[in-house]
Design a protein around this motif. Structure first.
Motif, short mmCIF file in Angstrom:
data_model
loop_
_atom_site.label_atom_id
_atom_site.label_comp_id
_atom_site.label_asym_id
_atom_site.label_seq_id
_atom_site.Cartn_x
_atom_site.Cartn_y
_atom_site.Cartn_z
N ASP A 1 55.12 -82.06 28.14
CA ASP A 1 54.01 -83.01 27.93
C ASP A 1 53.04 -82.99 29.11
OD1 ASP A 1 54.91 -83.85 25.45
OD2 ASP A 1 56.01 -85.56 26.22
N GLN A 2 53.58 -82.92 30.31
CA GLN A 2 52.71 -82.91 31.51
C GLN A 2 52.01 -81.57 31.67
OE1 GLN A 2 52.48 -85.86 32.25
NE2 GLN A 2 54.40 -86.40 31.25
N VAL A 3 52.71 -80.48 31.34
CA VAL A 3 52.08 -79.15 31.41
C VAL A 3 50.83 -79.14 30.53
CG1 VAL A 3 52.38 -76.71 30.85
CG2 VAL A 3 54.27 -77.96 31.90
N ASN A 4 50.94 -79.76 29.36
CA ASN A 4 49.80 -79.80 28.45
C ASN A 4 48.72 -80.77 28.89
OD1 ASN A 4 50.46 -77.93 26.35
ND2 ASN A 4 52.08 -79.33 25.70
N MET A 5 49.14 -81.83 29.54
CA MET A 5 48.20 -82.92 29.83
C MET A 5 47.44 -82.73 31.14
SD MET A 5 49.14 -86.97 29.85
CE MET A 5 49.96 -87.05 31.43
N VAL A 6 48.11 -82.19 32.15
CA VAL A 6 47.52 -82.18 33.49
C VAL A 6 47.10 -80.76 33.89
CG1 VAL A 6 47.92 -82.74 35.91
CG2 VAL A 6 48.98 -84.13 34.13
N SER B 1 42.52 -80.30 29.80
CA SER B 1 43.57 -81.04 30.48
C SER B 1 42.94 -81.99 31.49
CB SER B 1 44.50 -80.09 31.23
OG SER B 1 44.99 -79.10 30.37
N ILE B 2 43.75 -82.95 31.93
CA ILE B 2 43.25 -83.94 32.88
C ILE B 2 43.28 -83.35 34.29
CG2 ILE B 2 43.73 -86.19 33.89
CD1 ILE B 2 45.09 -86.84 31.13
#
Lengths: 152, 240
Positions: A77-82, B179-180
């Motif tokens: 989830d973080q790989v995709n988000m950040v 992405s952010i």
């Protein structure tokens, strides 16, 4: 974090909750050509942990290749988000995908492996997964979002 | 005349947040399983008493309370998350949902313990950090027929609502495209991680006295369905 060096390969296992209490030790990267990072035992990561992870992974630029193995959903989830969560020299080798049965409410985490379930040409999910009552299970993520990181 | 194109869940959330930033603070969307229309009307009529109390029954009526915890120091967070996890698993909730609720709860507690009393000016690697002021942060779990709600109330009432939701909106806008970007000083990703997994967020604030977050989740639902439903967002701000 456990680490072991075998020739020019550094193997690392990270476990537990990545948060404000996490300590990423400085690594001796002398002579290391490849890192194998196993995230199977990571249980959670919060916003402060994301910052700690990014700071740590920025220091791994001298390694030619970083392989990520057994990446749990909380990290995908973080790989995709950040942006920049994974450094440019990192390559996902395997990650977990949740499957769910609407009939029974059962859930399974299925490990997708590079070359078997995904690759440069896309994702080939394993089919025919059943719950304990024989009901079909479906991938329980919005695929366009969850597999976004595979598009580079 | 053609109908307006259907918005994706993210686009719908962005539209909601844009209205919030513009000053419209009550959004109850018909596709949401926790429609909250009664609550919405009560808010608009200013009829909700003690809205920012940590007790969710004040807002939503009778609910079963499963867990209440007072936080006096940052070091209690992991213990609370472990206890919450055990209770979610006891309700038969699936792992992906439990992970999402714990992620949301972690951010709520981090926000209440570090940001609310100290703004951003504190070393977060201080597990023995005690919160100032002589009143605890309250974390409560309550259960309705089809939902669970995690409530986190801090005794400071220092939340800058406009800034909080502006940062959240920026995260959604960036995330929609790619992405952010996580620059120095954070990017509001914590606020994003509070709102993104839940189906309803109710924020009650009494400046200088209290900020309360109520995050509502389904007990049984696939993550795919949950992620595709519109979110309710209700914000109260009033002098007690």
């Amino acid at each position: 974090m456990n680490q072991a060096k075998e020739g020019d390969i550094l193997k690392i296992e990270i476990d537990g909750h990545i948060d404000e209490e996490s300590v990423f030790p400085e690594l001796d990267l002398g002579g290391v050509n490849k890192m194998v990072v196993n995230l199977d035992k990571v249980t959670a990561i919060n916003s402060v942990g994301i910052r700690e992870w990014i700071k740590w992974s920025k220091g791994l630029g001298s390694v030619a290749t970083i392989e990520i193995h057994h990446c749990p959903k909380v990290v995908v989830d973080q790989v995709n988000m950040v942006a920049g969560f994974l450094p440019p020299n990192a390559k996902m080798e395997s990650f977990y995908v949740p499957y769910y049965s609407d009939d029974s409410g059962e859930e399974k985490m299925v490990l997708f492996k590079r070359g078997e379930h995904f690759g440069d040409s896309g994702v080939t999910p394993p089919g025919g997964l059943k719950d304990s009552e024989g009901n079909e299970m479906e991938i329980d993520v919005i695929e366009a979002k969850y597999f976004k990181f595979l598009n580079g | 005349m053609s109908a307006a194109p259907k918005l994706s869940p993210e686009e719908e959330t962005i539209a909601t947040l844009e209205k919030v930033v513009a000053g419209e603070w009550v959004h109850c969307l018909p596709g949401n399983p926790f429609y909250d229309l009664d609550l919405s009307l009560l808010v608009e009529l200013d009829q909700v008493k003690n809205y920012a109390e940590e007790d969710p029954t004040v807002i939503l009526g009778q609910r079963e309370k499963k867990f209440r915890f007072e936080i006096w120091s940052a070091g209690q967070k992991q213990e609370i998350l472990s206890q919450l996890k055990a209770r979610f698993e006891g309700l038969g909730m699936n792992r992906a949902l439990v992970e999402d609720i714990l992620s949301c709860s972690d951010e709520l507690i981090t926000n209440a313990v570090f940001n609310a009393p100290f703004a951003q000016k504190i070393d977060r690697k201080t597990s023995d950090l005690e919160i100032p002021g002589g009143k605890p942060v309250i974390v409560e779990l309550s259960v309705g027929e089809t939902d669970v709600m995690v409530t986190c109330a801090d005794p400071y009432g220092s939340l800058n609502i406009e800034a909080f939701f502006k940062k959240m909106l920026a995260c959604y806008r960036q995330g929609l495209g790619a992405s952010i970007n996580y620059g120095e000083g954070g990017a509001g990703i914590g606020s994003f991680m509070i709102f993104d997994p839940c189906l309803s967020l109710i924020v009650g604030m009494s400046p200088g006295k209290r900020t309360t977050f109520h995050c509502r989740f389904p007990i049984k639902m696939s993550s795919k369905t949950r992620r595709s439903l519109p979110k309710n967002l209700i914000i109260f701000k009033r002098e007690d």
